[in-house]
Scaffold this motif. Structure first.
Motif, mmCIF file in Angstrom:
data_model
loop_
_atom_site.group_PDB
_atom_site.id
_atom_site.type_symbol
_atom_site.label_atom_id
_atom_site.label_comp_id
_atom_site.label_asym_id
_atom_site.label_seq_id
_atom_site.Cartn_x
_atom_site.Cartn_y
_atom_site.Cartn_z
ATOM 1 N N PRO A 17 10.565 4.160 4.136
ATOM 2 C CA PRO A 17 9.283 4.251 4.848
ATOM 3 C C PRO A 17 9.462 4.656 6.312
ATOM 4 C CG PRO A 17 9.931 1.957 4.580
ATOM 5 C CD PRO A 17 10.912 2.765 3.783
ATOM 6 N N PHE A 18 8.365 5.132 6.884
ATOM 7 C CA PHE A 18 8.334 5.453 8.311
ATOM 8 C C PHE A 18 8.203 4.151 9.094
ATOM 9 C CE2 PHE A 18 5.665 6.158 12.085
ATOM 10 C CZ PHE A 18 6.489 7.031 12.796
ATOM 11 N N ASP A 25 0.855 -1.190 0.000
ATOM 12 C CA ASP A 25 0.000 0.000 0.000
ATOM 13 C C ASP A 25 0.891 1.240 0.000
ATOM 14 O OD1 ASP A 25 -2.092 -1.733 0.187
ATOM 15 O OD2 ASP A 25 -2.625 -1.248 2.260
ATOM 16 N N ASN A 26 0.608 2.183 -0.909
ATOM 17 C CA ASN A 26 1.440 3.387 -0.969
ATOM 18 C C ASN A 26 0.593 4.614 -1.266
ATOM 19 O OD1 ASN A 26 1.952 4.227 -4.069
ATOM 20 N ND2 ASN A 26 1.749 2.002 -3.913
ATOM 21 N N MET A 60 -0.413 10.638 -3.190
ATOM 22 C CA MET A 60 -0.233 12.087 -3.089
ATOM 23 C C MET A 60 0.886 12.415 -2.102
ATOM 24 S SD MET A 60 -2.493 13.898 -4.857
ATOM 25 C CE MET A 60 -4.017 13.592 -5.766
ATOM 26 N N ASP A 61 1.467 13.598 -2.252
ATOM 27 C CA ASP A 61 2.248 14.187 -1.170
ATOM 28 C C ASP A 61 1.248 14.735 -0.146
ATOM 29 O OD1 ASP A 61 4.570 13.652 -2.554
ATOM 30 O OD2 ASP A 61 4.788 15.684 -3.343
ATOM 31 N N GLY A 62 1.406 14.364 1.115
ATOM 32 C CA GLY A 62 0.453 14.840 2.125
ATOM 33 C C GLY A 62 0.736 14.248 3.476
ATOM 34 N N TYR A 63 -0.355 13.812 4.160
ATOM 35 C CA TYR A 63 -0.236 13.321 5.527
ATOM 36 C C TYR A 63 -1.050 12.037 5.680
ATOM 37 C CZ TYR A 63 1.800 17.869 6.438
ATOM 38 O OH TYR A 63 2.612 18.970 6.410
ATOM 39 N N ALA A 64 -0.396 11.024 6.253
ATOM 40 C CA ALA A 64 -1.083 9.780 6.584
ATOM 41 C C ALA A 64 -1.784 9.973 7.922
ATOM 42 C CB ALA A 64 -0.086 8.633 6.664
ATOM 43 N N VAL A 65 -3.073 9.619 7.983
ATOM 44 C CA VAL A 65 -3.861 9.866 9.189
ATOM 45 C C VAL A 65 -4.694 8.646 9.550
ATOM 46 C CG1 VAL A 65 -4.005 12.344 8.739
ATOM 47 C CG2 VAL A 65 -5.808 10.818 7.872
ATOM 48 N N THR A 89 4.509 10.926 -2.328
ATOM 49 C CA THR A 89 3.925 10.062 -3.360
ATOM 50 C C THR A 89 4.785 8.810 -3.552
ATOM 51 O OG1 THR A 89 3.032 11.994 -4.504
ATOM 52 C CG2 THR A 89 3.180 9.941 -5.764
ATOM 53 N N GLY A 90 4.144 7.661 -3.510
ATOM 54 C CA GLY A 90 4.834 6.392 -3.703
ATOM 55 C C GLY A 90 5.387 5.789 -2.439
ATOM 56 N N ALA A 91 5.336 6.522 -1.338
ATOM 57 C CA ALA A 91 5.879 6.004 -0.082
ATOM 58 C C ALA A 91 4.931 4.983 0.542
ATOM 59 C CB ALA A 91 6.127 7.152 0.886
ATOM 60 N N MET A 92 5.505 4.043 1.295
ATOM 61 C CA MET A 92 4.708 3.001 1.943
ATOM 62 C C MET A 92 3.779 3.608 2.989
ATOM 63 S SD MET A 92 5.984 -0.358 4.104
ATOM 64 C CE MET A 92 6.744 -1.113 2.658
#
Length: 410
Positions: free
Chosen positions: A84-85, A53-54, A57-62, A99-102
């Motif tokens: 990844p974090f 799962d990635n 968008m550039d943004g914030y995971a919530v 964008t594209g990050a786990m």
């Protein structure tokens, strides 16, 4: 043999006699060698794409539950593509993500950065509602592991090969290239570039057919020009059936005293049919030698090109294992010039079509339609296909056109 076959009857006869290549006629090659080759088996994906799962968008995971009271969230860390974090995701916090990050475990949605505001304390507040799954690309969303991505008989192209590369597939099994022997016949023919003597012409047919065979990625065995000698005809036909899958000749299929193709073919193999109810291209022959198929093109250059385009292409597609080949696309257009036509044969006239200001296709003749006038093709972009029993066409009448397939005629 005396009755002229229609084009559809000829195609049915030919394709009904042919078989695609077998499993023994395959080889394994690397992707960088596979352009325009034909898949010999279904290709299945060895991985999921995406593989995790990635973020889209550039943004914030919530986590959606933490947005209900609309409080600002602290930013606990960052997740980049390839980095990844992996830290502890504390309560009432968000993860900055690219964008594209786990996607971090527990994430319900990604809110794009345009909908976020950072306050003086470095906390983030959002000015838009979020929905579950928003801006998240799910594992296997594009391609699932084990899924067929290309079927047997598909052509490997600049569109499909990168897909295989993205799956980590390094090699593919393909059908071997079709071996096509090519002969021009006639004492009057001279190789392109040689000086012409009285009564001689340049061998343009073999040159044109070679160009089209190259578009089909065939292995071409060029036997050159064959003089009008029945002994040499038999020798070359014997050689061809030992070395090639398909023999294509140009000329020598009419009824003149020096046209030996028919007699040699009858001696070494069989003739399925000899003449067609089409114009140009009536003297087209199809048959089989002991170990190779045979297509005999007429000697007139326009006739040779038309019959190759309409009849030989589906033969090559079948023998190559290419299952996605389709008949030329036909459209309806309005004639803007009169067209001369005598009933009796399906007529492929050269034309130029355009779409007018009203969005209607219209077509005009490019002039004289003699089967020896190859220059007419340069001014054309389509065939005007006039039905077998149709007569002259007046301006304003509706006709059928076949726009040229530029992958072959370009």
């Amino acid at each position: 043999m005396n009755k002229l076959l229609t084009l559809s009857q000829a195609l049915e006869n030919m394709l009904g006699a042919l078989s695609p290549p077998s499993e023994t006629q395959t080889e394994i090659i690397s992707l960088d060698q596979a352009q325009n080759r034909i898949c010999a088996e279904d290709i299945r994906s060895p991985i999921n794409v995406p593989g995790f799962d990635n973020s889209a968008m550039d943004g914030y995971a919530v986590r959606l539950a933490e947005l209900q009271d609309h409080h600002a969230l602290s930013v606990v860390g960052k997740s980049f593509a390839g980095a990844p974090f992996l830290g502890e995701w504390q309560a009432k916090s968000a993860v900055r993500i690219m964008t594209g990050a786990m996607i971090p475990n527990g994430c319900d949605a990604v809110i794009m950065q345009e909908q976020a505001e950072i306050d003086a304390d470095g906390k983030v507040r959002f000015n838009a509602d979020a929905k579950a799954g928003q801006n998240i690309r799910r594992i296997g969303e594009d391609v699932k592991i084990g899924e067929i991505v290309l079927k047997q008989g598909a052509k490997l192209t600049a569109l499909s090969l990168p897909l295989l590369a993205s799956l980590g597939i390094e090699k593919v099994r393909v059908f071997k290239r079709l071996k096509v022997a090519l002969i021009s016949t006639g004492d009057e023919l001279v190789a392109v570039g040689a000086p012409l003597k009285t009564g001689q012409i340049y061998d343009t047919n073999r040159f044109a057919v070679k160009l089209m065979l190259e578009k089909w990625n065939c292995e071409i065995l060029d036997y050159g020009i064959l003089p009008d000698d029945p002994t040499l005809f038999e020798q070359k036909f014997t050689q061809a059936q030992q070395e090639a899958d398909l023999l294509i000749t140009s000329g020598g299929v009419s009824v003149g005293e020096a046209d030996f193709t028919k007699s040699v073919l009858e001696k070494l193999g069989q003739i399925n049919f000899w003449k067609l109810a089409i114009k140009p291209g009536k003297p087209f022959a199809f048959g089989k030698l002991q170990h190779a198929w045979f297509c005999g093109l007429p000697g007139n250059p326009v006739s040779a090109l038309v019959t190759f385009y309409q009849l030989v292409q589906p033969v090559i597609a079948t023998l190559s294992g290419y299952r996605e080949w389709q008949k030329p696309v036909q459209l309806t257009a309005m004639a803007t010039t009169p067209l001369k036509k005598a009933p009796g044969r399906l007529d492929f006239q050269r034309g130029f079509y355009r779409v007018n200001a009203e969005g209607q296709a219209e077509v005009r003749s490019v002039g004289f339609q003699g089967s020896h006038m190859f220059s007419s093709f340069v001014a054309s972009n389509c065939f005007i296909v006039l039905e077998q029993e149709r007569g002259n066409v007046a301006v304003g009448e509706t006709v059928t056109i076949e726009p040229f397939d530029l992958s072959v005629l370009n």
